[in-house]
Write a protein that holds these residues in place. Structure first.
Motif, PDB file in Angstrom:
ATOM      1  N   VAL A 204       0.879  -1.176   0.000  1.00 29.30           N
ATOM      2  CA  VAL A 204       0.000   0.000   0.000  1.00 29.30           C
ATOM      3  C   VAL A 204       0.910   1.219   0.000  1.00 29.30           C
ATOM      4  O   VAL A 204       1.732   1.382   0.911  1.00 29.30           O
ATOM      5  CB  VAL A 204      -0.925  -0.004   1.239  1.00 29.30           C
ATOM      6  CG1 VAL A 204      -1.802   1.240   1.257  1.00 29.30           C
ATOM      7  CG2 VAL A 204      -1.790  -1.259   1.249  1.00 29.30           C
ATOM      8  N   ARG A 205       0.791   2.049  -1.019  1.00 32.91           N
ATOM      9  CA  ARG A 205       1.692   3.204  -1.153  1.00 32.91           C
ATOM     10  C   ARG A 205       1.017   4.253  -2.023  1.00 32.91           C
ATOM     11  O   ARG A 205      -0.064   4.020  -2.557  1.00 32.91           O
ATOM     12  CB  ARG A 205       3.028   2.758  -1.764  1.00 32.91           C
ATOM     13  CG  ARG A 205       2.872   2.121  -3.126  1.00 32.91           C
ATOM     14  CD  ARG A 205       4.183   1.508  -3.614  1.00 32.91           C
ATOM     15  NE  ARG A 205       4.006   0.844  -4.911  1.00 32.91           N
ATOM     16  CZ  ARG A 205       4.906   0.078  -5.466  1.00 32.91           C
ATOM     17  NH1 ARG A 205       6.051  -0.156  -4.872  1.00 32.91           N
ATOM     18  NH2 ARG A 205       4.672  -0.486  -6.642  1.00 32.91           N
ATOM     19  N   GLY A 206       1.676   5.394  -2.192  1.00 30.67           N
ATOM     20  CA  GLY A 206       1.083   6.497  -2.935  1.00 30.67           C
ATOM     21  C   GLY A 206       0.971   6.195  -4.427  1.00 30.67           C
ATOM     22  O   GLY A 206       1.773   5.443  -4.973  1.00 30.67           O
ATOM     23  N   SER A 207      -0.016   6.826  -5.063  1.00 36.06           N
ATOM     24  CA  SER A 207      -0.231   6.534  -6.485  1.00 36.06           C
ATOM     25  C   SER A 207       0.857   7.138  -7.367  1.00 36.06           C
ATOM     26  O   SER A 207       0.884   6.886  -8.565  1.00 36.06           O
ATOM     27  CB  SER A 207      -1.616   6.996  -6.936  1.00 36.06           C
ATOM     28  OG  SER A 207      -1.711   8.377  -6.759  1.00 36.06           O
ATOM     29  N   ASP A 208       1.779   7.911  -6.790  1.00 36.78           N
ATOM     30  CA  ASP A 208       2.947   8.340  -7.575  1.00 36.78           C
ATOM     31  C   ASP A 208       3.795   7.131  -7.961  1.00 36.78           C
ATOM     32  O   ASP A 208       4.606   7.220  -8.889  1.00 36.78           O
ATOM     33  CB  ASP A 208       3.790   9.367  -6.799  1.00 36.78           C
ATOM     34  CG  ASP A 208       4.142   8.904  -5.391  1.00 36.78           C
ATOM     35  OD1 ASP A 208       3.305   8.240  -4.749  1.00 36.78           O
ATOM     36  OD2 ASP A 208       5.261   9.191  -4.948  1.00 36.78           O
ATOM     37  N   LEU A 209       3.608   6.003  -7.278  1.00 31.00           N
ATOM     38  CA  LEU A 209       4.393   4.803  -7.599  1.00 31.00           C
ATOM     39  C   LEU A 209       3.612   3.791  -8.436  1.00 31.00           C
ATOM     40  O   LEU A 209       4.124   2.709  -8.747  1.00 31.00           O
ATOM     41  CB  LEU A 209       4.909   4.154  -6.308  1.00 31.00           C
ATOM     42  CG  LEU A 209       5.996   5.001  -5.621  1.00 31.00           C
ATOM     43  CD1 LEU A 209       6.260   4.514  -4.206  1.00 31.00           C
ATOM     44  CD2 LEU A 209       7.280   4.989  -6.432  1.00 31.00           C
ATOM     45  N   LEU A 210       2.389   4.176  -8.838  1.00 27.92           N
ATOM     46  CA  LEU A 210       1.579   3.246  -9.647  1.00 27.92           C
ATOM     47  C   LEU A 210       2.327   2.807 -10.909  1.00 27.92           C
ATOM     48  O   LEU A 210       2.364   1.625 -11.252  1.00 27.92           O
ATOM     49  CB  LEU A 210       0.251   3.936 -10.012  1.00 27.92           C
ATOM     50  CG  LEU A 210      -0.762   3.144 -10.821  1.00 27.92           C
ATOM     51  CD1 LEU A 210      -1.225   1.898 -10.073  1.00 27.92           C
ATOM     52  CD2 LEU A 210      -1.979   4.016 -11.173  1.00 27.92           C
ATOM     53  N   SER A 211       2.957   3.757 -11.584  1.00 32.35           N
ATOM     54  CA  SER A 211       3.604   3.403 -12.853  1.00 32.35           C
ATOM     55  C   SER A 211       4.925   2.660 -12.652  1.00 32.35           C
ATOM     56  O   SER A 211       5.529   2.208 -13.613  1.00 32.35           O
ATOM     57  CB  SER A 211       3.812   4.645 -13.712  1.00 32.35           C
ATOM     58  OG  SER A 211       4.749   5.476 -13.092  1.00 32.35           O
ATOM     59  N   SER A 212       5.385   2.525 -11.410  1.00 37.23           N
ATOM     60  CA  SER A 212       6.551   1.667 -11.142  1.00 37.23           C
ATOM     61  C   SER A 212       6.138   0.199 -11.071  1.00 37.23           C
ATOM     62  O   SER A 212       6.979  -0.694 -11.213  1.00 37.23           O
ATOM     63  CB  SER A 212       7.176   2.010  -9.784  1.00 37.23           C
ATOM     64  OG  SER A 212       7.906   3.183  -9.856  1.00 37.23           O
ATOM     65  N   THR A 213       4.878  -0.032 -10.810  1.00 36.75           N
ATOM     66  CA  THR A 213       4.434  -1.395 -10.521  1.00 36.75           C
ATOM     67  C   THR A 213       4.624  -2.360 -11.695  1.00 36.75           C
ATOM     68  O   THR A 213       5.114  -3.474 -11.486  1.00 36.75           O
ATOM     69  CB  THR A 213       2.977  -1.352 -10.011  1.00 36.75           C
ATOM     70  OG1 THR A 213       2.953  -0.435  -8.912  1.00 36.75           O
ATOM     71  CG2 THR A 213       2.506  -2.702  -9.531  1.00 36.75           C
ATOM     72  N   PRO A 214       4.288  -1.978 -12.944  1.00 40.41           N
ATOM     73  CA  PRO A 214       4.564  -2.930 -14.041  1.00 40.41           C
ATOM     74  C   PRO A 214       6.041  -3.311 -14.134  1.00 40.41           C
ATOM     75  O   PRO A 214       6.372  -4.469 -14.376  1.00 40.41           O
ATOM     76  CB  PRO A 214       4.107  -2.163 -15.293  1.00 40.41           C
ATOM     77  CG  PRO A 214       3.069  -1.220 -14.788  1.00 40.41           C
ATOM     78  CD  PRO A 214       3.547  -0.804 -13.416  1.00 40.41           C
ATOM     79  N   ARG A 215       6.933  -2.357 -13.894  1.00 39.76           N
ATOM     80  CA  ARG A 215       8.368  -2.679 -13.898  1.00 39.76           C
ATOM     81  C   ARG A 215       8.690  -3.689 -12.817  1.00 39.76           C
ATOM     82  O   ARG A 215       9.443  -4.638 -13.007  1.00 39.76           O
ATOM     83  CB  ARG A 215       9.183  -1.407 -13.618  1.00 39.76           C
ATOM     84  CG  ARG A 215       9.584  -0.660 -14.844  1.00 39.76           C
ATOM     85  CD  ARG A 215      10.187   0.672 -14.475  1.00 39.76           C
ATOM     86  NE  ARG A 215       9.153   1.683 -14.340  1.00 39.76           N
ATOM     87  CZ  ARG A 215       9.361   2.935 -13.980  1.00 39.76           C
ATOM     88  NH1 ARG A 215      10.577   3.337 -13.694  1.00 39.76           N
ATOM     89  NH2 ARG A 215       8.374   3.793 -13.913  1.00 39.76           N
ATOM     90  N   GLN A 216       8.124  -3.454 -11.643  1.00 42.72           N
ATOM     91  CA  GLN A 216       8.416  -4.341 -10.516  1.00 42.72           C
ATOM     92  C   GLN A 216       7.835  -5.733 -10.765  1.00 42.72           C
ATOM     93  O   GLN A 216       8.471  -6.747 -10.453  1.00 42.72           O
ATOM     94  CB  GLN A 216       7.902  -3.712  -9.224  1.00 42.72           C
ATOM     95  CG  GLN A 216       8.691  -2.440  -8.901  1.00 42.72           C
ATOM     96  CD  GLN A 216       8.165  -1.650  -7.717  1.00 42.72           C
ATOM     97  OE1 GLN A 216       7.326  -2.113  -6.957  1.00 42.72           O
ATOM     98  NE2 GLN A 216       8.661  -0.435  -7.567  1.00 42.72           N
TER      99      GLN A 216
END
Ligand code: GLU
Length: 303
Positions: A204-216
């Protein structure tokens, strides 16, 4: 049937005092895990020696405790886990997906055409096309960063709050850095290794990191690691519409503590999260029965 236990995590970057946005993420990550009788672990993301200091790590822990948030076991420090990141890096190297990038910052900006959804530039992959000879020549004068070559593959997932999200890595993200030229392993690699090693099942984290998720998620696949569930929270915005940052001194915990008790600050955040109707003093523990994903707002919040 055995249902896997939820394990959430705090992952603050100890580069200064926490601000209201960090507290928001920490409170909701804790509520999401503990309300499901889950575990909660703490990881201090202190990989960047230029920005992080040991005293900030201690301060982060004191601040979480002050707020009434607890965690299980010992905290994990990323700065002590370089060996684990190295192993993952080497595994990717063996898969042939890593290449050295000699571009300077200025060259990188010139070498990038479109921009990602998070506003950063997409690298055009020019160093992937260097010959072996060119690599040898360039390494005489420059230390390279190391990038991972991403495929034309779509990564899709359903976020617990933001719903469906998809990205074609080559188009929307581009080859990204796994290790900086000064040797520091990148956040994207460290977070994937750590979440798996720490048994994290819910991020659970801020949506500023949403676009990091596919990379992860793509890195998790390459390293045969499980995917946690992801819930990206709306951001807290300053009154002028910017997201809160460390430079917003008045929203930094040191300053906030002059105006608020821990209970009144938790009440303010809980009200912003739609868990209570009015910003009345309350403890995280008292909020546990009131937490549900359905109540949480989806839109960014001006606070
Ligand atoms: N350390 C990051 C931050 O403080 C959070 C990283 C994560 O939650 O994956 O913004």
């Amino acid at each position: 049937m055995r249902v896997n236990r939820v394990v959430g995590r705090f992952a603050p970057s100890p580069s200064g005092r926490m601000h209201l946005g960090n507290l928001w993420s920490c409170l909701l990550a804790w509520l999401a895990a503990r309300s499901a009788s889950g575990g909660m672990v703490l990881r201090l993301e202190d990989l960047d020696p230029d920005r992080c200091r040991p005293e900030y790590c201690d301060q982060v822990m004191r601040d979480l405790e002050w707020l009434g948030l607890d965690w299980d076991g010992q905290p994990v420090y990323q700065s002590r886990r370089t060996e684990r990141y190295k192993q993952a890096f080497q595994r990717l190297e063996q898969q042939g997906v890593i290449y050295p990038c000699f571009c300077t910052r200025a060259e990188r900006l010139a070498a990038s055409a479109p921009h990602r959804s998070d506003g950063t530039a997409i690298y055009d992959g020019r160093c992937a096309r260097l010959s072996q000879w060119e690599r040898v020549e360039l390494s005489k004068t420059r230390r390279p960063a190391w990038r991972v070559r991403v495929p034309e593959q779509e990564i899709a997932f359903t976020d617990l709050l933001q719903g469906g999200f998809r990205e074609v890595l080559a188009r929307d993200c581009g080859d990204f850095i796994l290790r900086r030229s000064d040797g520091v392993y990148a956040y994207q690699l460290a977070v994937v290794v750590d979440d798996a090693d720490m048994g994290v099942t819910q991020v659970v984290r801020g949506s500023d990191l949403l676009s990091s998720t596919p990379r992860q998620m793509w890195l998790q696949d390459r390293l045969s690691l499980p995917h946690p569930a992801y819930g990206h929270l709306p951001l807290l915005l300053a009154r002028d519409g910017r997201r809160l940052a460390k430079r917003d001194r008045d929203r930094e915990l040191g300053q906030l503590q002059r105006e608020y008790t821990a209970r009144s600050l938790v009440g303010l955040l809980a009200c912003a999260a739609n868990l209570i109707d009015r910003p009345e003093p309350i403890t995280p523990r008292e909020l546990l029965p009131l937490f549900s994903w359905e109540k949480l707002p989806r839109e960014d919040i001006t606070i």
